[in-house]
Design an enzyme around this catalytic site. Structure first.
Site, PDB file in Angstrom:
ATOM      1  N   SER A  77       8.131   1.108   3.928  1.00 20.90           N
ATOM      2  CA  SER A  77       9.074   1.916   3.401  1.00 20.90           C
ATOM      3  C   SER A  77      10.003   2.904   3.235  1.00 20.90           C
ATOM      4  CB  SER A  77       9.166   1.512   1.356  1.00 20.90           C
ATOM      5  OG  SER A  77       8.664   0.080   1.530  1.00 20.90           O
ATOM      6  N   HIS A 136      -1.387   3.684   4.977  1.00 20.34           N
ATOM      7  CA  HIS A 136      -1.188   4.749   4.500  1.00 20.34           C
ATOM      8  C   HIS A 136      -2.715   5.512   5.055  1.00 20.34           C
ATOM      9  CE1 HIS A 136       0.976   3.788   0.424  1.00 20.34           C
ATOM     10  NE2 HIS A 136       0.151   2.982   0.857  1.00 20.34           N
TER      11      HIS A 136
END
Length: 567
Positions: A77, A136
């Site tokens: 995102s 991440h």
């Protein structure tokens, strides 16, 4: 200095309202029973796909198309919304860290030299997601960081690991721990005291975002800083195995916090005065809250009990506006001249809305990792609080309808030239691995799209519907050659909770769309970065020359004419 004045588009007139709808986690993939979007009732999106063939297509939302290193790097995102808003492709988190590690610049920069000051007498603590998902963090980068720190003087290293099961398969964390333990063994052989000190699942410990649930961060603080947790073990391997035995249903995402203790039952690595701390996630959203707890003297979101005097750095700077953290190992991409800034400088008014878990995406990330509005007069940002304290499959409708109603009201008010929303369901519910709930979430998102498109119809406006990356369209692990589901050793389906490398749809339409506007056929590899120029064109402007080219064109040399309603 670049001019922000945009020339008028020679063929597309100004003045029509434009709705930009981002369906989070909505890719295009094999249409079978494991595709939640395919299974869901989605008449609105189906109608767009089956309408005018030249107003619907697919675009890339992963890998180099959004600034990630390799074609098999899943989109996410943050990079997706960066590309959507910036109109250009910037090297992103994983790529930036790869370059810094490969060249050795990471260990030469001011951020590393800052934490290095603690090495002679203090412990270096590394906090982050233990995963090779590349969303991440990445295990190979962590291993390189550990070895590099040891080579550059770290005498004592403690790892505080957060298990994944979201961007990678559930159950894979035990293997990542084994790989990490091997690296730590090698480092110990070189004379550096290196151990895992604490852990827990990413959705239970540390990695909350947008201040949705500070208790998640507190659980991490208690384990990592105070050395306190409800579960104590001699090793991380023992922790994962015994916690799974105690609760076979526990997912890697939801392991409770635990600490590693020595033979005397004392925590092996609480963070104390004089230590150094690095949060090694390169993605910002789920490290900002922990960064605030570590860095801010004026902090009241939970009782820290004690606030150690440490040298703290992030892998990257997570919030450029807040300068958080103040020290970082790798410089983030400098994203300037985003489409949002161009709109403001050219008098375009904007309404942006989502719920808490994705609000930052249609604001902060869309604006090039910049907090706040470019103009309080021309922009209005509305955040709808997300559900707190429950997993998203419990209430898979989330706030999609409320987001749509806010967008509808903004469109009908006539105050805004463009309305921008993110509908989170496909991503947030898809991450839970609950197929039925994801189907419900996708159906709800489709209803929300309908509410917004109906408002566009009422004002004679236009719409652009797209997505930031894939997720809900594929919820099982597949054989890459046959696309058939892969079964585990017990003959069961392996649930996929991660993002995907699937392309995402983009559709344009509405009564205000000139009849000769269509998608170009000469950009087969178009990606999310092409959307900004497309949006500016629809608003009646030419895009900046260095933006990725617009996806649309006029089919004749004549000025585009508004498509009149039938009858």
């Amino acid at each position: 200095m670049a001019s922000f004045v945009l020339p008028a588009h020679p063929k597309i007139p100004k003045g029509k309202k434009l709705a930009v709808i981002i369906l989070d986690g909505w890719g295009e993939q094999v249409s079978d029973e494991y595709n939640a979007i395919h299974v869901a009732e989605t008449p609105t999106m189906d109608a767009l796909k089956n309408g005018r063939p030249d107003t619907w297509r697919l675009v890339k939302a992963h890998g180099p198309a959004v600034g990630l290193p390799k074609e098999d790097d899943m989109g996410n995102s943050e990079v997706g919304h960066n590309a959507l808003g910036a109109g250009r492709i910037f090297e992103q988190g994983a790529g930036l860290v790869d370059t810094a590690l490969e060249t050795g610049k990471l260990f030469q920069g001011s951020g590393f030299k800052y934490i290095q000051e603690a090495f002679p007498t203090g412990t270096l603590h590394l906090i982050g997601l233990l995963s090779d998902g590349g969303v991440h963090s990445r295990l190979d980068q962590l291993q390189a960081l550990i070895k590099g720190c040891a080579a550059h003087g770290a005498k004592r290293i403690r790892l505080h690991v957060l298990t994944d099961g979201r961007d990678v398969l559930d159950g894979s964390s035990l293997g990542f721990v084994d790989d990490l333990e091997q690296t730590l063994k090698e480092v110990r052989a070189s004379g550096c005291d290196a151990l895992i000190a604490s852990g827990g699942g990413r959705m239970e410990v540390t990695m909350d975002r947008y201040e949705n649930d500070w208790n998640v961060v507190k659980r991490g603080w208690d384990a990592q800083v105070l050395g306190e947790a409800p579960h104590k073990f001699a090793s991380a391997t023992e922790a994962l195995k015994k916690l799974k035995e105690a609760d076979p249903k526990v997912n890697d995402q939801y392991y409770p916090p635990f600490v590693i203790v020595d033979e005397a039952g004392q925590a092996v690595g609480p963070i104390v005065d004089g230590d150094a701390v690095v949060t090694f996630n390169f993605r910002a959203d789920r490290m900002v809250m922990m960064a605030k707890a570590l860095e801010f003297a004026d902090f009241s979101s939970f009782d820290r009990v004690r606030w150690p005097k440490i040298k703290y750095a992030g892998m990257l700077q997570y919030d450029g506006e807040l300068k958080l953290p103040n020290h970082f190992l790798v410089s983030p991409p400098e994203i300037d001249r985003t489409s949002g800034e161009y709109m403001v400088k050219n008098g375009i008014s904007t309404f942006a809305c989502s719920e808490t878990v994705k609000f930052g995406h249609v604001t902060f990330f869309w604006n090039g990792n910049r907090s706040g509005q470019f103009s309080h007069e021309l922009e209005e940002y509305v955040e709808i609080p997300s559900d707190s304290g429950i997993t998203f499959n419990v209430a898979p409708e989330m706030k999609a309808i409320l987001i749509a109603e806010k967008a509808r009201d903004a469109i009908l008010s006539g105050k805004f030239d463009t309305v921008r929303v993110n509908l989170p369901n496909g991503d947030m519910v898809g991450h839970t691995g609950d197929f039925h709930a994801t189907v419900v979430g996708c159906a709800t998102a489709d209803k929300a799209v309908k509410i917004i498109l109906d408002a566009v119809e009422q004002v004679g406006g236009m719409f652009l519907v797209t997505a930031d990356h894939g997720n809900a369209e594929d919820m099982v692990k597949r054989n890459p050659k046959t696309t058939k589901p892969v079964l585990d050793k017990n003959g069961k389906l392996q649930i996929l909770t991660s993002h995907t490398c699937a392309p995402v749809p983009i559709a344009i339409g509405g009564p205000g769309l000139p009849k000769n506007v269509r998608f170009r056929k000469d950009l087969p590899n178009g990606g999310l970065a092409n959307v900004a120029a497309t949006t500016l064109n629809l608003l009646g402007f030419e895009a900046p020359a260095d933006y990725e080219p617009s996806l649309i064109e006029c089919s004749s040399r004549e000025s585009c004419v508004q498509l009149l309603p039938e009858g």
